[in-house]
Scaffold this active site. Sequence first.
Site, PDB file in Angstrom:
ATOM      1  N   ASP A  55       0.799  -1.221   0.000  1.00 37.43           N
ATOM      2  CA  ASP A  55       0.000   0.000   0.000  1.00 37.43           C
ATOM      3  C   ASP A  55       0.837   1.279   0.000  1.00 37.43           C
ATOM      4  O   ASP A  55       0.666   2.154   0.834  1.00 37.43           O
ATOM      5  CB  ASP A  55      -0.971  -0.008   1.185  1.00 37.43           C
TER       6      ASP A  55
ATOM      7  N   HIS B 113       0.773   3.474  -2.563  1.00 36.15           N
ATOM      8  CA  HIS B 113      -0.208   4.439  -3.085  1.00 36.15           C
ATOM      9  C   HIS B 113       0.386   5.744  -3.584  1.00 36.15           C
ATOM     10  O   HIS B 113      -0.172   6.820  -3.368  1.00 36.15           O
ATOM     11  CB  HIS B 113      -1.281   4.726  -2.032  1.00 36.15           C
TER      12      HIS B 113
ATOM     13  N   ASP C  48      -0.809  -2.103  -4.805  1.00 35.09           N
ATOM     14  CA  ASP C  48      -1.354  -0.760  -4.574  1.00 35.09           C
ATOM     15  C   ASP C  48      -0.225   0.263  -4.542  1.00 35.09           C
ATOM     16  O   ASP C  48       0.010   0.961  -3.573  1.00 35.09           O
ATOM     17  CB  ASP C  48      -2.217  -0.701  -3.315  1.00 35.09           C
TER      18      ASP C  48
ATOM     19  N   ARG D   8      -3.330   7.258  -4.521  1.00 37.39           N
ATOM     20  CA  ARG D   8      -3.613   8.311  -3.542  1.00 37.39           C
ATOM     21  C   ARG D   8      -2.571   9.411  -3.521  1.00 37.39           C
ATOM     22  O   ARG D   8      -2.887  10.578  -3.372  1.00 37.39           O
ATOM     23  CB  ARG D   8      -3.752   7.697  -2.156  1.00 37.39           C
TER      24      ARG D   8
ATOM     25  N   ASN E 161      -5.465  -4.119  -6.299  1.00 37.90           N
ATOM     26  CA  ASN E 161      -6.666  -3.669  -7.004  1.00 37.90           C
ATOM     27  C   ASN E 161      -6.499  -2.271  -7.600  1.00 37.90           C
ATOM     28  O   ASN E 161      -6.997  -1.989  -8.686  1.00 37.90           O
ATOM     29  CB  ASN E 161      -7.898  -3.750  -6.098  1.00 37.90           C
ATOM     30  N   HIS E 162      -5.765  -1.392  -6.948  1.00 37.80           N
ATOM     31  CA  HIS E 162      -5.548  -0.053  -7.490  1.00 37.80           C
ATOM     32  C   HIS E 162      -4.663  -0.113  -8.740  1.00 37.80           C
ATOM     33  O   HIS E 162      -4.849   0.668  -9.673  1.00 37.80           O
ATOM     34  CB  HIS E 162      -4.926   0.864  -6.437  1.00 37.80           C
TER      35      HIS E 162
END
Length: 125
Positions: A15, A17, A49, A53, A82-83
């Site tokens: 993550d 991001h 991911d 963001r 998934n991102h």
Amino acid sequence: MSETTKPRVVICVGDIHGFFDKLQNLWSNLESTIHPSEFETATVIFLGDYCDRGPATRHVIDFFIGLPPRYPRQKHVFISGNHDFAFAAFLRLLPPPPDGSPFSEGWKEYEASEDREGWYKGDVT
């Protein structure tokens, strides 16, 4: 495994991001915390991911591309999240869903949580 052989250190990172500065800080902490002989032969698993963001996805990807030449004795594993799949779909790198619906349909259920999740809404660089 003999008594003198140590198991390989495994590092899992998830993550990111698009927050390159945080990735750099994490990597520096890992380098200074793990013994150099163990760090240089570690297996590093990135759990996906990488984008969405933060503002610096490109720098994150460039960092990943630079790892093998900088750390040739490490093993690097990259898993898509998934991102990352959503980004690939946005770039039209994935085939369309079999039912003919646009990829954006699958994300509608998450629209209500965008403010809470803090998805990046700024300029793409």
